[in-house]
Design an enzyme around this catalytic site. Structure first.
Site, short mmCIF file in Angstrom:
data_model
loop_
_atom_site.label_atom_id
_atom_site.label_comp_id
_atom_site.label_asym_id
_atom_site.label_seq_id
_atom_site.Cartn_x
_atom_site.Cartn_y
_atom_site.Cartn_z
NE ARG A 135 9.71 -43.08 -57.16
CZ ARG A 135 8.71 -42.22 -57.28
NH1 ARG A 135 7.73 -42.19 -56.39
NH2 ARG A 135 8.68 -41.39 -58.31
CE LYS A 153 2.82 -44.12 -54.15
NZ LYS A 153 3.34 -45.41 -54.59
C1 9MG Z 1 7.02 -43.71 -60.04
N1 9MG Z 1 6.46 -44.22 -58.80
C2 9MG Z 1 5.39 -43.71 -58.11
N2 9MG Z 1 5.14 -44.46 -57.03
C3 9MG Z 1 6.06 -45.46 -57.03
C4 9MG Z 1 6.31 -46.56 -56.20
O1 9MG Z 1 5.54 -46.82 -55.15
N3 9MG Z 1 7.32 -47.38 -56.49
C5 9MG Z 1 8.11 -47.15 -57.59
N4 9MG Z 1 9.11 -48.01 -57.83
N5 9MG Z 1 7.91 -46.13 -58.43
C6 9MG Z 1 6.90 -45.30 -58.15
#
Ligand code: 9MG
Length: 266
Positions: free
Chosen positions: A243, A209
């Site tokens: 994630r 990110k």
């Molecule tokens: C779909 N998506 C993209 N970034 C995310 C994040 O930080 N958390 C979650 N739960 N979904 C995300």
């Protein structure tokens, strides 16, 4: 949780599982198998990009992109499958073909979403986002981002309770980069331990990110080490799920962080 974006336009892996401009199940399955072999317990399948500035797509487009893939993964991969969506129609169809979790960046605020999750009995991840992806990074402001995210979690937990979604089904996510500046993201990371509400486990997504790009001045394809560092710190602070696009490196780091976190004090 490994990321599988069936989108042509996600910021990091957009178009990776498209062949001749169309979503391709075989390529997606291959990548999911790789993530499984690297230690993923979950695969999160998404059909609509949520990167800053992204445009919404129709429900039918989303269904066409994700449902065949969810079905294939459930049948062929030894990971649980999560569906990254805000659309109740997609939640219901994904549940029909065997998804086990709804990952909703809009925390079930879209009309019919609370009812869809209650009906399916699926687990759900409720993420905090200020605004919508198209405009969320236009000067986001908070009094205290930590307090506001916590209050949001409490409100969404109440909405879930009213809709009949049990607390044991719920995972919470502060939504790094979703309507937040670098300062907001760092404040949330610093206070992660204090974000827990009603004992619900927390999930974070930070891999590749822009907060990593801002801190290290590196483009998307050089942010793996930064993402791994953030994941390890988050696990040390008690996070239950990470994630990530970079499963192998992240799994190693979080195993070490979890061992250190869980060591009994002499
Ligand atoms: C779909 N998506 C993209 N970034 C995310 C994040 O930080 N958390 C979650 N739960 N979904 C995300």
């Amino acid at each position: 949780m490994g990321v599988l974006n069936m989108t042509p336009d996600s910021f990091s892996d957009g178009g990776s599982y498209f062949v001749n401009g169309k979503p391709d199940c075989a390529t997606a399955l291959k990548h999911a198998e790789l993530m499984q072999s690297e230690g993923a317990a979950w695969i999160d399948v998404g059909g609509e990009s949520t990167r800053p500035g992204s445009e919404p797509i129709s429900v039918q487009q989303e269904l066409d992109r994700v449902i065949p893939v969810v079905e294939q993964l459930v049948q062929n991969v030894n990971c649980k499958v999560s569906i990254d969506t805000s659309s109740p129609e997609v939640m219901l169809e994904a549940a029909n073909v065997g998804a086990a979790l709804v990952n909703d960046v809009r925390a079930l605020k879209r009309s019919g979403a609370l009812q869809a999750v209650a009906k399916t009995g699926l687990k759900v991840c409720l993420m905090h986002m200020r605004g919508e992806p198209k405009t969320m990074q236009h000067k986001p402001q908070y009094g205290s981002v930590v307090d506001e995210v916590k209050t949001f979690f409490e409100q969404r937990l109440l909405a879930c309770e009213k809709a009949g979604i049990g607390q044991e089904k719920i995972i919470l996510d502060p939504g790094f980069g979703f309507g937040k500046t670098l300062q907001h993201n760092l404040q949330l990371l610093n206070q992660l331990g204090g974000l827990a509400v009603r004992n619900c486990p927390l999930l974070i997504g930070v891999s590749r990110k822009s907060m990593i790009g801002q801190l290290l001045n590196k483009p998307v394809d050089q942010r793996v080490y930064g993402g791994v560092a953030l994941a390890a710190i988050a696990v040390m602070k008690g996070i239950a799920f990470v994630r990530t696009h970079d499963v192998a490196a992240t799994v190693d780091a979080i195993k070490i962080a979890a061992a250190l976190r869980d060591i009994e004090q002499a």
